[in-house]
Design a protein around this motif. Sequence first.
Motif, PDB file in Angstrom:
ATOM      1  N   ALA A   1       0.859  -1.182   0.000  1.00  0.00           N
ATOM      2  CA  ALA A   1       0.000   0.000   0.000  1.00  0.00           C
ATOM      3  C   ALA A   1       0.896   1.233   0.000  1.00  0.00           C
ATOM      4  CB  ALA A   1      -0.889   0.002   1.234  1.00  0.00           C
ATOM      5  N   PHE A   2       0.498   2.264  -0.717  1.00  0.00           N
ATOM      6  CA  PHE A   2       1.249   3.515  -0.788  1.00  0.00           C
ATOM      7  C   PHE A   2       0.374   4.654  -0.283  1.00  0.00           C
ATOM      8  CE2 PHE A   2       3.080   0.785  -3.924  1.00  0.00           C
ATOM      9  CZ  PHE A   2       4.413   1.120  -4.031  1.00  0.00           C
ATOM     10  N   GLU A   3       0.955   5.492   0.559  1.00  0.00           N
ATOM     11  CA  GLU A   3       0.301   6.722   0.991  1.00  0.00           C
ATOM     12  C   GLU A   3       1.233   7.871   0.654  1.00  0.00           C
ATOM     13  OE1 GLU A   3      -2.476   9.184   2.036  1.00  0.00           O
ATOM     14  OE2 GLU A   3      -2.844   7.020   2.183  1.00  0.00           O
ATOM     15  N   LEU A   4       0.739   8.854  -0.097  1.00  0.00           N
ATOM     16  CA  LEU A   4       1.533  10.014  -0.502  1.00  0.00           C
ATOM     17  C   LEU A   4       1.101  11.249   0.267  1.00  0.00           C
ATOM     18  CD1 LEU A   4       1.642   8.015  -3.007  1.00  0.00           C
ATOM     19  CD2 LEU A   4       1.969  10.033  -4.381  1.00  0.00           C
TER      20      LEU A   4
ATOM     21  N   ILE B   1      -1.059  10.338  10.000  1.00  0.00           N
ATOM     22  CA  ILE B   1      -1.019   9.230  10.959  1.00  0.00           C
ATOM     23  C   ILE B   1      -2.324   8.439  10.888  1.00  0.00           C
ATOM     24  CG2 ILE B   1      -0.970   8.612  13.429  1.00  0.00           C
ATOM     25  CD1 ILE B   1       1.779   9.382  12.304  1.00  0.00           C
ATOM     26  N   GLY B   2      -3.450   9.118  10.822  1.00  0.00           N
ATOM     27  CA  GLY B   2      -4.745   8.438  10.705  1.00  0.00           C
ATOM     28  C   GLY B   2      -4.834   7.608   9.435  1.00  0.00           C
ATOM     29  N   GLN B   3      -4.332   8.155   8.331  1.00  0.00           N
ATOM     30  CA  GLN B   3      -4.353   7.411   7.069  1.00  0.00           C
ATOM     31  C   GLN B   3      -3.446   6.189   7.151  1.00  0.00           C
ATOM     32  OE1 GLN B   3      -3.252  10.983   4.908  1.00  0.00           O
ATOM     33  NE2 GLN B   3      -5.157  10.893   3.729  1.00  0.00           N
ATOM     34  N   ILE B   4      -2.275   6.348   7.733  1.00  0.00           N
ATOM     35  CA  ILE B   4      -1.351   5.220   7.874  1.00  0.00           C
ATOM     36  C   ILE B   4      -1.960   4.149   8.771  1.00  0.00           C
ATOM     37  CG2 ILE B   4       0.891   4.504   8.822  1.00  0.00           C
ATOM     38  CD1 ILE B   4       1.941   7.319   7.973  1.00  0.00           C
ATOM     39  N   GLU B   5      -2.553   4.561   9.883  1.00  0.00           N
ATOM     40  CA  GLU B   5      -3.163   3.594  10.796  1.00  0.00           C
ATOM     41  C   GLU B   5      -4.272   2.811  10.089  1.00  0.00           C
ATOM     42  OE1 GLU B   5      -2.299   2.583  13.999  1.00  0.00           O
ATOM     43  OE2 GLU B   5      -0.505   3.706  13.460  1.00  0.00           O
ATOM     44  N   GLY B   6      -4.991   3.468   9.199  1.00  0.00           N
ATOM     45  CA  GLY B   6      -6.024   2.770   8.425  1.00  0.00           C
ATOM     46  C   GLY B   6      -5.449   1.670   7.547  1.00  0.00           C
ATOM     47  N   LEU B   7      -4.201   1.833   7.131  1.00  0.00           N
ATOM     48  CA  LEU B   7      -3.531   0.812   6.305  1.00  0.00           C
ATOM     49  C   LEU B   7      -2.954  -0.313   7.160  1.00  0.00           C
ATOM     50  CD1 LEU B   7      -1.631   3.232   3.884  1.00  0.00           C
ATOM     51  CD2 LEU B   7      -3.750   1.969   3.415  1.00  0.00           C
TER      52      LEU B   7
END
Length: 152
Positions: free
Chosen positions: A81-84, A98-104
């Motif tokens: 998974a990639f988050e930019l 941080i919230g987006q990363i935790e969702g992954l």
Amino acid sequence: MRKIEKLSVTWSGLLPVIAKSLEEWRPPKQKSEIAYRDNLLFYMREILPEDANIEKEFRHRGTTMDLWLGWKGMIANDELAFELKINLKKKSDFDRLIGQIEGLDPRKNKTVVVLIGNTDPTLLFRLKEKYRNEIEGNFPTMAIITIPVTEE
């Protein structure tokens, strides 16, 4: 731009090979995070084998990731998974990231965070500290890559 070879992924693992390849990505200045994502998508399609599947805005694991890579390996399949995030300079943007990363769920799922442009060194330090075990553990599940932006 070097093509990613299946043998190197079999030997070293998907996450470290992709992270090293991303460090070579030098996008021109774009107007938005979506434009950077699309530029990265194009770059990844250029360096990945034809049977690798990379998609944008991919809904999986109960969340939507900026990019998703499905890898068909010589021995095993894998996914990333990639988050930019562009110009991570504000605490509110850091908290949202941080919230987006935790969702992954990077403790269980391989995740690549790509920080593009100007990143506040303090926020980068906090991010690396928060995910130290995932980045530096015996079997890393996360990479954080910083990408400078060139003016064109």
